[in-house]
Scaffold this active site. Structure first.
Site, mmCIF file in Angstrom:
data_model
loop_
_atom_site.group_PDB
_atom_site.id
_atom_site.type_symbol
_atom_site.label_atom_id
_atom_site.label_comp_id
_atom_site.label_asym_id
_atom_site.label_seq_id
_atom_site.Cartn_x
_atom_site.Cartn_y
_atom_site.Cartn_z
ATOM 1 N N ARG A 177 -4.961 -8.695 -9.463
ATOM 2 C CA ARG A 177 -5.840 -7.531 -9.553
ATOM 3 C C ARG A 177 -5.503 -6.601 -10.703
ATOM 4 O O ARG A 177 -6.348 -5.823 -11.137
ATOM 5 C CB ARG A 177 -5.895 -6.833 -8.199
ATOM 6 C CG ARG A 177 -6.653 -7.739 -7.189
ATOM 7 C CD ARG A 177 -6.508 -7.323 -5.752
ATOM 8 N NE ARG A 177 -5.166 -7.363 -5.236
ATOM 9 C CZ ARG A 177 -4.548 -8.451 -4.755
ATOM 10 N NH1 ARG A 177 -5.170 -9.604 -4.754
ATOM 11 N NH2 ARG A 177 -3.331 -8.383 -4.281
ATOM 12 N N GLU A 191 6.609 -7.810 0.298
ATOM 13 C CA GLU A 191 6.588 -7.341 1.683
ATOM 14 C C GLU A 191 6.544 -8.537 2.630
ATOM 15 O O GLU A 191 7.084 -8.500 3.727
ATOM 16 C CB GLU A 191 5.356 -6.449 1.881
ATOM 17 C CG GLU A 191 5.204 -5.897 3.269
ATOM 18 C CD GLU A 191 3.960 -5.056 3.427
ATOM 19 O OE1 GLU A 191 3.786 -4.518 4.521
ATOM 20 O OE2 GLU A 191 3.164 -4.956 2.479
#
Length: 184
Positions: free
Chosen positions: A70, A107
């Site tokens: 992105r 994460e």
């Protein structure tokens, strides 16, 4: 998702409202912030780019480095508008030719980021762009990689910041601009 209007800028609330939250993606417990819905909203997408261009147009940036995938969406229009080159930072085996890479922890797993050798020159001032900062692992790896080639990371910018994951703390003293802050 709550938004803090930066300096009273009403565009930030519109940008925040355009970002979809997808629960339990890519695994249970993750609330994924999906910027593809932001891209569907012409005005919110334009506002996002405009705010970032306004912030960086006079900062003597030589390179806008976008993190896959992105960062590739937000980086090129900013680079064009501020007169900088755009350099993609990609996942393994996506760039042809000689690359340099850095491993990092996410994460929800581990990964590696790579950069073409010679794409960024020693001493160049870099704006590092990604859509989101969570734990800060990706940005930290990108900073390390850019510094290894002699670049100066002037600042990092993310459209979204998950403040409770404290990823900004992993960046040390590197400046970080977050457009929309929210809870994990």
């Amino acid at each position: 998702m709550s938004a803090v209007a930066r300096d009273g800028d009403p565009r930030v609330a519109r940008i925040s409202a355009a970002i979809r939250v997808v629960p339990d993606f890519p695994k249970p417990g993750i609330r994924f912030r999906d910027v593809t819905t932001l891209l569907l909203d012409h005005q919110s997408f334009k506002d996002t780019i405009d705010i970032l261009v306004e912030k960086y147009k006079d900062k003597n940036i030589d390179v806008v480095a976008g993190i896959e995938a992105r960062g590739f969406i937000f980086g090129p229009p900013i680079a064009l508008a501020i007169g900088a080159k755009f350099v993609p930072m990609r996942k393994p085996r996506k760039l042809p030719g000689e690359v340099i890479g850095e491993e990092y922890t996410l994460e929800y797993g581990t990964d590696r980021i790579e950069l073409h050798v010679g794409a960024v020159q020693p001493g160049e001032r870099v704006l590092l762009i990604d859509d989101l900062i969570a734990t800060g692992g990706t940005l930290r790896a990108a900073i390390s990689l850019l510094e290894r080639v002699g670049a100066q990371v002037a600042e990092c910018a993310c459209v979204i910041g998950l403040r409770d994951l404290k990823g900004q703390e992993r960046l040390g003293s590197k400046p970080l601009f977050i457009l929309v802050e929210c809870e994990h």
